[in-house]
Design a protein around this motif. Sequence first.
Motif, PDB file in Angstrom:
ATOM      1  N   UNK A 169      43.160  43.040  46.168  1.00 15.11           N
ATOM      2  CA  UNK A 169      43.047  41.846  45.324  1.00 15.11           C
ATOM      3  C   UNK A 169      42.154  42.109  44.121  1.00 15.11           C
ATOM      4  N   UNK A 170      41.053  42.830  44.338  1.00 18.24           N
ATOM      5  CA  UNK A 170      40.171  43.146  43.227  1.00 18.24           C
ATOM      6  C   UNK A 170      40.833  44.031  42.192  1.00 18.24           C
ATOM      7  N   UNK A 181      36.920  45.515  41.433  1.00 12.96           N
ATOM      8  CA  UNK A 181      37.478  45.094  40.154  1.00 12.96           C
ATOM      9  C   UNK A 181      37.558  43.597  39.980  1.00 12.96           C
ATOM     10  N   UNK A 182      37.042  42.841  40.950  1.00 10.16           N
ATOM     11  CA  UNK A 182      37.152  41.392  40.888  1.00 10.16           C
ATOM     12  C   UNK A 182      35.992  40.681  40.234  1.00 10.16           C
ATOM     13  N   UNK A 183      35.041  41.417  39.683  1.00 13.41           N
ATOM     14  CA  UNK A 183      33.905  40.771  39.026  1.00 13.41           C
ATOM     15  C   UNK A 183      34.389  39.855  37.913  1.00 13.41           C
ATOM     16  N   UNK A 184      33.926  38.614  37.930  1.00 15.06           N
ATOM     17  CA  UNK A 184      34.327  37.650  36.915  1.00 15.06           C
ATOM     18  C   UNK A 184      35.630  36.934  37.194  1.00 15.06           C
ATOM     19  N   UNK A 185      36.322  37.318  38.264  1.00 17.52           N
ATOM     20  CA  UNK A 185      37.582  36.665  38.623  1.00 17.52           C
ATOM     21  C   UNK A 185      37.325  35.589  39.678  1.00 17.52           C
ATOM     22  N   UNK A 186      38.138  34.531  39.723  1.00 17.00           N
ATOM     23  CA  UNK A 186      37.882  33.439  40.660  1.00 17.00           C
ATOM     24  C   UNK A 186      38.192  33.794  42.113  1.00 17.00           C
ATOM     25  N   UNK A 187      37.444  33.171  43.007  1.00 17.21           N
ATOM     26  CA  UNK A 187      37.699  33.240  44.442  1.00 17.21           C
ATOM     27  C   UNK A 187      38.197  31.866  44.877  1.00 17.21           C
ATOM     28  N   UNK A 188      39.288  31.857  45.621  1.00 18.31           N
ATOM     29  CA  UNK A 188      40.031  30.636  45.918  1.00 18.31           C
ATOM     30  C   UNK A 188      40.282  30.576  47.422  1.00 18.31           C
ATOM     31  N   UNK A 211      47.132  35.385  41.784  1.00 16.65           N
ATOM     32  CA  UNK A 211      46.001  35.522  42.696  1.00 16.65           C
ATOM     33  C   UNK A 211      46.489  36.186  43.981  1.00 16.65           C
ATOM     34  N   UNK A 212      45.722  37.134  44.496  1.00 21.07           N
ATOM     35  CA  UNK A 212      46.147  37.931  45.643  1.00 21.07           C
ATOM     36  C   UNK A 212      45.333  37.571  46.872  1.00 21.07           C
ATOM     37  N   UNK A 213      46.043  37.319  47.959  1.00 23.54           N
ATOM     38  CA  UNK A 213      45.410  36.925  49.219  1.00 23.54           C
ATOM     39  C   UNK A 213      44.980  38.145  50.020  1.00 23.54           C
TER      40      UNK A 213
END
Length: 318
Positions: free
Chosen positions: A180-181, A204-211, A168-170
Amino acid sequence: MTSFGYFLSCEEFTPAQLLEQARRAADAGFTRLAVSDHFHPWNDAQGNSPFVWSVIGALSQTVDLPVTTLVTCPTVRLHPAVTAQAAATSSRLLGGRFALGVGTGEALNEHILGDRWPSFDERADMLEEAVEVMRKLFTGRRISHRGTHYTVDNARLYTTPAGRLPVHVSGFGPKAAELAGRIGDGFVTMGPDEEAIGRFREAGGAGKPVIGGLKVCWDPDRDRAVDTAHRLWPSEHLPGELAQILPTPAHFEQASQLVTREQVSENVPCGDDVEEHVAAVRAYVDAGFEEVYVGQMGPGQEAFFAAYREKVLPALAG
């Protein structure tokens, strides 16, 4: 659905205290753990800074919760090949319940070997190459790499991750959110910033978690809670890029003189008003976060965990 975790602050607590907090977090109903990676605390009042990889090893033998680094910097103080080995071992110890949160770092931690502190654009380029190197090593294949920033010569991880290891990228600005995306398995950001999340999704982050998450100070005396937060974590309220470029705790103490007690009171959940705490956490849920980590500032850990077990977490689940 959002899951709620506890944030372990290596800057403020001893290794033994962090392990006890992890046990209490599990008992209180938190379902995940996050842990910071620092060489220095932000100021001397915080007073700690254990080696995160040792802490993670101990956590793996203490609780059964997933653990995520929020975040580690694999580019300057530690070479990405060494970080990859540490992360893979952590994944194995945790039975695959480990995620590697990474970022471009702060001079506070990364300057210690005397390296030049690069501009953000260069640090972002270094991070992208570091992630590439680490993912190659996670496969267990022998690799060699000759890149712009890093060289790896005939290296192989014999202890590989237990299954897929998410990276996961900050990011705190538009460029970082887009990076990050593009390269991350998820996006780490500490504020419920819907614009940044949108940039992450579009890149590119569609469907990836946000933390992400927040620090609070639970205390029946609100004034005392504000004083604690102002004494220990004024750095949370410094503007712009100061958190990335100031090199020592003493510099942060100097800059933090600009942070007023009123700023802390207005921006940090302090005291024992359940609705204030619930609203602060729910802002992350409403912004689309999949994982939200809450950390308690100061000594009131027992009261915090009791309140969140009995009142705050049930209200968030309702």
